[in-house]
Design a protein around this motif. Structure first.
Motif, mmCIF file in Angstrom:
data_model
loop_
_atom_site.group_PDB
_atom_site.id
_atom_site.type_symbol
_atom_site.label_atom_id
_atom_site.label_comp_id
_atom_site.label_asym_id
_atom_site.label_seq_id
_atom_site.Cartn_x
_atom_site.Cartn_y
_atom_site.Cartn_z
ATOM 1 N N GLU A 38 17.519 17.932 -22.024
ATOM 2 C CA GLU A 38 16.518 18.612 -22.839
ATOM 3 C C GLU A 38 15.280 18.803 -21.981
ATOM 4 N N ASP A 39 14.842 20.045 -21.861
ATOM 5 C CA ASP A 39 13.695 20.360 -20.994
ATOM 6 C C ASP A 39 13.928 19.879 -19.563
ATOM 7 N N GLY A 40 15.174 20.040 -19.099
ATOM 8 C CA GLY A 40 15.473 19.772 -17.698
ATOM 9 C C GLY A 40 15.908 18.366 -17.362
ATOM 10 N N SER A 41 15.893 17.449 -18.333
ATOM 11 C CA SER A 41 16.305 16.072 -18.016
ATOM 12 C C SER A 41 16.858 15.376 -19.254
ATOM 13 N N ILE A 42 17.610 14.301 -18.999
ATOM 14 C CA ILE A 42 18.112 13.441 -20.079
ATOM 15 C C ILE A 42 17.232 12.197 -20.106
ATOM 16 N N LYS A 43 16.597 11.970 -21.226
ATOM 17 C CA LYS A 43 15.563 10.949 -21.307
ATOM 18 C C LYS A 43 16.054 9.663 -21.961
ATOM 19 N N ASN A 44 15.215 8.655 -21.850
ATOM 20 C CA ASN A 44 15.544 7.320 -22.341
ATOM 21 C C ASN A 44 15.949 7.338 -23.819
ATOM 22 N N GLN A 45 15.184 8.080 -24.644
ATOM 23 C CA GLN A 45 15.457 8.118 -26.082
ATOM 24 C C GLN A 45 16.814 8.747 -26.385
ATOM 25 N N GLN A 46 17.202 9.724 -25.577
ATOM 26 C CA GLN A 46 18.505 10.358 -25.772
ATOM 27 C C GLN A 46 19.639 9.374 -25.497
ATOM 28 N N VAL A 47 19.490 8.611 -24.424
ATOM 29 C CA VAL A 47 20.519 7.623 -24.087
ATOM 30 C C VAL A 47 20.575 6.539 -25.156
ATOM 31 N N GLU A 48 19.427 6.193 -25.704
ATOM 32 C CA GLU A 48 19.393 5.184 -26.769
ATOM 33 C C GLU A 48 20.181 5.661 -27.991
ATOM 34 N N ALA A 49 19.997 6.924 -28.381
ATOM 35 C CA ALA A 49 20.752 7.488 -29.500
ATOM 36 C C ALA A 49 22.247 7.567 -29.171
ATOM 37 N N PHE A 50 22.550 7.879 -27.926
ATOM 38 C CA PHE A 50 23.931 7.931 -27.440
ATOM 39 C C PHE A 50 24.594 6.561 -27.581
ATOM 40 N N GLN A 51 23.886 5.521 -27.196
ATOM 41 C CA GLN A 51 24.411 4.155 -27.289
ATOM 42 C C GLN A 51 24.633 3.749 -28.745
ATOM 43 N N ILE A 67 30.342 11.944 -23.723
ATOM 44 C CA ILE A 67 30.281 12.800 -22.535
ATOM 45 C C ILE A 67 28.819 13.062 -22.195
ATOM 46 N N ILE A 68 28.452 12.847 -20.941
ATOM 47 C CA ILE A 68 27.095 13.153 -20.485
ATOM 48 C C ILE A 68 27.194 14.287 -19.473
ATOM 49 N N GLU A 69 26.745 15.461 -19.875
ATOM 50 C CA GLU A 69 26.758 16.622 -18.975
ATOM 51 C C GLU A 69 25.516 16.602 -18.086
ATOM 52 N N ASP A 70 25.682 17.065 -16.856
ATOM 53 C CA ASP A 70 24.570 17.048 -15.890
ATOM 54 C C ASP A 70 23.945 15.654 -15.841
ATOM 55 N N ALA A 71 24.814 14.656 -15.652
ATOM 56 C CA ALA A 71 24.359 13.260 -15.685
ATOM 57 C C ALA A 71 23.298 12.969 -14.634
ATOM 58 N N ASP A 72 23.275 13.762 -13.560
ATOM 59 C CA ASP A 72 22.281 13.540 -12.509
ATOM 60 C C ASP A 72 20.867 13.863 -12.966
ATOM 61 N N THR A 73 20.721 14.505 -14.143
ATOM 62 C CA THR A 73 19.377 14.808 -14.646
ATOM 63 C C THR A 73 18.805 13.662 -15.474
ATOM 64 N N MET A 74 19.574 12.580 -15.649
ATOM 65 C CA MET A 74 19.023 11.414 -16.341
ATOM 66 C C MET A 74 17.845 10.843 -15.558
#
Length: 266
Positions: A38-51, A67-74
């Protein structure tokens, strides 16, 4: 395909016809979650919701898939948060981290994953597809093909991107300033675009432009111009590598521009 194989209830997996396959095909399966930047990166809050999603037991299938797409943008903090899930995944959980740039992933993440390498699509094939199916002009299609990293989905996502247009504009203005002998303007342009530009894709576009210049010089029998374009291209490659190793962006760009000017003006 691998997620469909896990959810399929047919004999020849994936069958494409069972309820699990149909739900997956229509993006309507409750036991899969796809995380995207989202807006070029995967942020901490997104991973928290994923977990949190992964902690809940499967609703329909025997397993859950993340599935984490473009995981390098985390972001680094998001990658660190994901570590615990990779170390102690919930029973029946399968995770897929998709990336085209291993260098941006933490080594602690990579060491906990099994690596599967897939061949990317050919850049010219992606460009042809965009021209034939989306009426994209040739130059823009070739640019998108270069930036895609072999991914058609990424090329489609960037098709109407303002960032791509900015990259094209900056490269064009840089080369014009270079031809006009305006050394200062090249740095002024970098100042103007600094806050909004995607330097990575800008340098990819610059490499393409220099490659075209090299081919043109060869065709015109101008060996000096050919060698100059090759040397400038190497400076851009070095800058791109430095950026991907998290070097200071503006210092890298300024050094690259200085070296290009040295080669061009002699």
């Amino acid at each position: 395909w691998m997620a469909a194989h896990l959810f399929c209830g047919g004999e020849n997996k994936p069958c494409g016809n069972c309820p699990g396959c149909v739900r997956l095909e229509t993006d309507n399966h409750p036991d899969i979650m796809i995380l995207k930047p989202e807006d070029g990166s995967i942020k901490n809050q997104q991973v928290e919701a994923f977990q949190e999603f992964l902690r809940i037991k499967p609703f329909l299938a025997a397993a859950k898939v993340g599935i984490i797409e473009d995981a390098d943008t985390m972001t680094p903090s998001a990658q660190n948060r994901l570590l615990k899930t990779l170390e102690e995944p919930a029973p029946g959980t399968t995770l897929f981290l998709i990336t085209t740039n291993f260098n941006r992933m933490l080594t602690t993440i990579m060491s906990r994953c099994q690596t599967l390498r897939f061949q990317g699509l050919d850049e010219s094939g992606i460009a042809s597809y965009l021209m034939n199916h989306y009426n994209v002009d040739r130059i823009r299609a070739e640019h998108l093909g270069l930036l895609s990293g072999g991914s058609l989905a990424r090329a489609l996502a960037q098709m109407d991107s303002v960032a791509v247009e900015e990259s094209e504009e900056l490269v064009g203005e840089w080369l014009a300033a270079l031809a006009q002998g305006d050394r200062v303007r090249m740095f002024e342009l970098a100042d103007r675009y600094e806050k909004t530009i995607d330097w990575d894709q800008t340098l990819v576009w610059l490499m393409r432009a220099l490659r075209e210049r090299m081919f043109a010089a060869v065709g015109q029998g101008k060996p000096t111009d050919t060698r100059t374009a090759v040397r400038m291209g190497r400076h851009v490659e070095d800058a791109l590598k430095a950026l991907r190793e998290q070097a200071n962006e503006r210092i890298v760009i300024d050094v690259m521009l200085l070296k290009m000017q040295e080669d061009y003006y002699g």
